[in-house]
Design a protein around this motif. Structure first.
Motif, short mmCIF file in Angstrom:
data_model
loop_
_atom_site.label_atom_id
_atom_site.label_comp_id
_atom_site.label_asym_id
_atom_site.label_seq_id
_atom_site.Cartn_x
_atom_site.Cartn_y
_atom_site.Cartn_z
N GLU A 1 -0.62 133.51 -7.97
CA GLU A 1 -0.92 132.97 -6.66
C GLU A 1 -0.15 133.77 -5.62
O GLU A 1 1.01 134.11 -5.83
N PRO A 2 -0.77 134.10 -4.48
CA PRO A 2 -0.05 134.89 -3.47
C PRO A 2 1.06 134.09 -2.81
O PRO A 2 0.97 132.86 -2.68
N LEU A 3 2.08 134.80 -2.42
CA LEU A 3 3.17 134.19 -1.68
C LEU A 3 2.65 133.75 -0.32
O LEU A 3 2.07 134.54 0.43
N ALA A 4 2.85 132.47 0.01
CA ALA A 4 2.37 131.93 1.28
C ALA A 4 3.49 131.73 2.27
O ALA A 4 3.30 131.92 3.48
N GLU A 5 4.65 131.33 1.81
CA GLU A 5 5.77 131.11 2.71
C GLU A 5 7.08 131.18 1.95
O GLU A 5 7.13 131.01 0.73
N ALA A 6 8.14 131.45 2.70
CA ALA A 6 9.47 131.53 2.11
C ALA A 6 10.47 131.00 3.11
O ALA A 6 10.30 131.13 4.33
N GLY A 7 11.51 130.37 2.62
CA GLY A 7 12.54 129.84 3.49
C GLY A 7 13.46 128.91 2.74
O GLY A 7 13.43 128.83 1.50
#
Length: 272
Positions: free
Chosen positions: A7-13
């Motif tokens: 699955e593609p990376l959608a968000e990070a934090g």
């Protein structure tokens, strides 16, 4: 790095995620990224060398494990078992453990390349498959602890498998670093977060699946967990960035290394 779930990376934090999801992400991530990680860092680490940290501190110089002649030594979160392999080459009875099958496959290749047979077991650091009192020394160099939400379980397991008087030594990202951006240059010298914000750094897919999770504990958290597991802290080692060492490793490098500690190494023991 490779996405372990396709699955593609959608968000990070920095955010809280369920412990089960965050804890499980580490195994998938390291399985998917073992080869890429070793292609980038394998030469610096060596196939049979004991490097504690990106600063380049080696056990042959630091001797943080103490005298291990005749001792049984356990490595936790061993990756490709470079540190244990160095110990085996020194005649030490060492056993390496890691949760990642991908890393342990690389360990077998390193064994073949070096001619050193390193006993290795696939295991979660929170549930070690060894009898109580099996080892004299346990250690990890950036393994396991950053990637589990419940490090207190790891410390308790280590205490269980060590004999009375046993030593537990572990290297982690220096907790102070979590207040700064993960930038090896000047941008990494300005505080942008609270040191006391314990939310993990996570990467999420659009579905909400946790692709990666790394956890922060303050110095006080670590010392408290050690004490609760029965350990006595002997030393806190903060390796300085050596002159002439220009290698960039993620957020580690000479610019930040000259001003901020990057690694904390805790040396502890169980009462005898």
């Amino acid at each position: 790095m490779t996405n372990p779930t396709d699955e593609p990376l959608a968000e990070a934090g920095y955010r809280d995620v369920p412990h089960a999801a965050g804890g499980a992400a580490g195994r998938r991530w390291w399985d998917a990224n073992a080869e890429e990680y070793l292609a980038e860092h394998g030469e610096f680490l060596g196939p049979a060398d004991f490097c504690w940290c990106p600063e380049g501190l080696r056990e042959q110089d630091a001797r943080l494990l103490g005298d291990v002649s005749g001792a049984r030594v356990l490595e936790i979160g061993a990756g490709a078992a470079q540190c244990s392999r160095w110990l085996v080459g020194e005649g030490v009875a060492a056993v390496a453990t890691d949760v990642s099958a991908g890393m342990l496959r690389a360990a077998r290749r390193y064994d073949a390349a070096t001619g050193l047979r390193t006993p290795a077991v696939q295991a979660d650091a929170r549930a070690l498959p060894f009898a109580s009192g099996s080892f004299d020394v346990a250690f990890t160099a950036y393994g396991a602890l950053p990637f589990v939400p419940d490090t207190a379980r790891v410390h308790r397991e280590v205490a269980r498998v060590l004999r009375p008087g046993g030593r537990w030594v572990f290297a982690v990202t220096h907790p102070v670093r979590w207040a700064f951006p993960d930038d090896p240059g000047e941008g990494g010298l300005v505080v942008t977060r609270s040191y006391f914000d314990r939310r993990p750094y996570v990467e999420l897919a659009a579905s909400g699946a946790v692709l990666y999770a790394e956890y922060h504990r303050t110095l006080g958290d670590v010392v408290g967990e050690l004490a609760s597991a029965g350990f006595v802290l002997d030393r806190l080692v903060e390796p300085e960035w050596p002159a002439g060492h220009d290698r960039i490793w993620g957020g580690w490098g000479p610019v930040r290394g000259a001003r901020l500690p990057g690694t904390a190494i805790f040396v502890s023991h169980l009462p005898g």
